[in-house]
Design an enzyme around this catalytic site. Structure first.
Site, PDB file in Angstrom:
ATOM      1  N   ASP A  13       0.859  -1.185   0.000  1.00  0.00           N
ATOM      2  CA  ASP A  13       0.000   0.000   0.000  1.00  0.00           C
ATOM      3  C   ASP A  13       0.889   1.227   0.000  1.00  0.00           C
ATOM      4  OD1 ASP A  13      -2.029   2.081   0.815  1.00  0.00           O
ATOM      5  OD2 ASP A  13      -3.266   0.295   1.078  1.00  0.00           O
ATOM      6  N   ASP A  61      -7.413  -4.478  -4.332  1.00  0.00           N
ATOM      7  CA  ASP A  61      -8.524  -3.723  -3.742  1.00  0.00           C
ATOM      8  C   ASP A  61      -8.140  -2.249  -3.677  1.00  0.00           C
ATOM      9  OD1 ASP A  61     -10.904  -3.058  -2.538  1.00  0.00           O
ATOM     10  OD2 ASP A  61     -10.334  -3.824  -0.565  1.00  0.00           O
ATOM     11  N   CYS A 101     -14.451  -0.203  -6.394  1.00  0.00           N
ATOM     12  CA  CYS A 101     -15.499   0.472  -5.626  1.00  0.00           C
ATOM     13  C   CYS A 101     -15.896   1.788  -6.301  1.00  0.00           C
ATOM     14  CB  CYS A 101     -15.048   0.706  -4.187  1.00  0.00           C
ATOM     15  SG  CYS A 101     -13.595   1.758  -4.046  1.00  0.00           S
TER      16      CYS A 101
END
Length: 157
Positions: A13, A61, A101
């Site tokens: 990340d 994600d 998303c």
């Protein structure tokens, strides 16, 4: 992943705060097989490919790449890029779990992006599962933007 028996887990990340949370959770749950890596995932995936790394499972994600209708084309390019690079890192029989998303990335556009990514990566895959958000966030039938979460589970042949 560690709880399910993974021998090694790498969490990548760009956010050090997110990674600190991962490390804390791993420690609290007694998992010593989880390592964190602060990096831009686009760059990290390319570097991993150059090193010929292989993974049995990859979970993508990302945050919403598409925040406005005007950003759809550019956002799809970003999703495609990250998916192509991840697909090329999968071991034979490996699984890619890819998510979006972005409310402006409709389900048909998401599926087209997945198909294009598989073709461009040259990695034959089967779709094991296609999911959306849970019942507690059920989308409205006549409002496609409320179907914001899309998840495809692919298995490399």
């Amino acid at each position: 992943a560690a709880k399910a028996g993974a021998k090694s887990v790498t969490a990548v990340d760009i956010s050090q705060t997110a990674l600190a949370s991962v490390a804390y959770s791993a420690e609290q749950n007694g998992f010593d097989c989880i390592q964190t890596m602060q990096a831009d995932v686009f760059e990290w995936l390319r570097a991993a490919r150059k090193e010929s790394k292989r993974y049995d499972v990859i979970v993508l994600d990302p945050p919403a790449f598409i925040k406005t209708k005007e950003a759809v084309k550019q956002g799809i390019a970003g999703y495609r890029d990250v998916n192509i690079n991840a697909l090329k890192l999968l071991s034979k029989g490996g699984v890619l779990i890819t998510c979006s998303c972005s409310q402006h990335l409709t389900l048909p556009l998401f599926m087209q992006m997945v198909e294009d990514s598989v073709k461009q990566a040259g990695v034959p895959c089967r779709m094991l599962e296609l999911r959306t958000q849970g019942r507690d966030h059920a989308p409205l039938v006549a409002s496609e933007e409320t179907l914001y979460l899309k998840v495809a589970v692919l298995k490399a042949d």
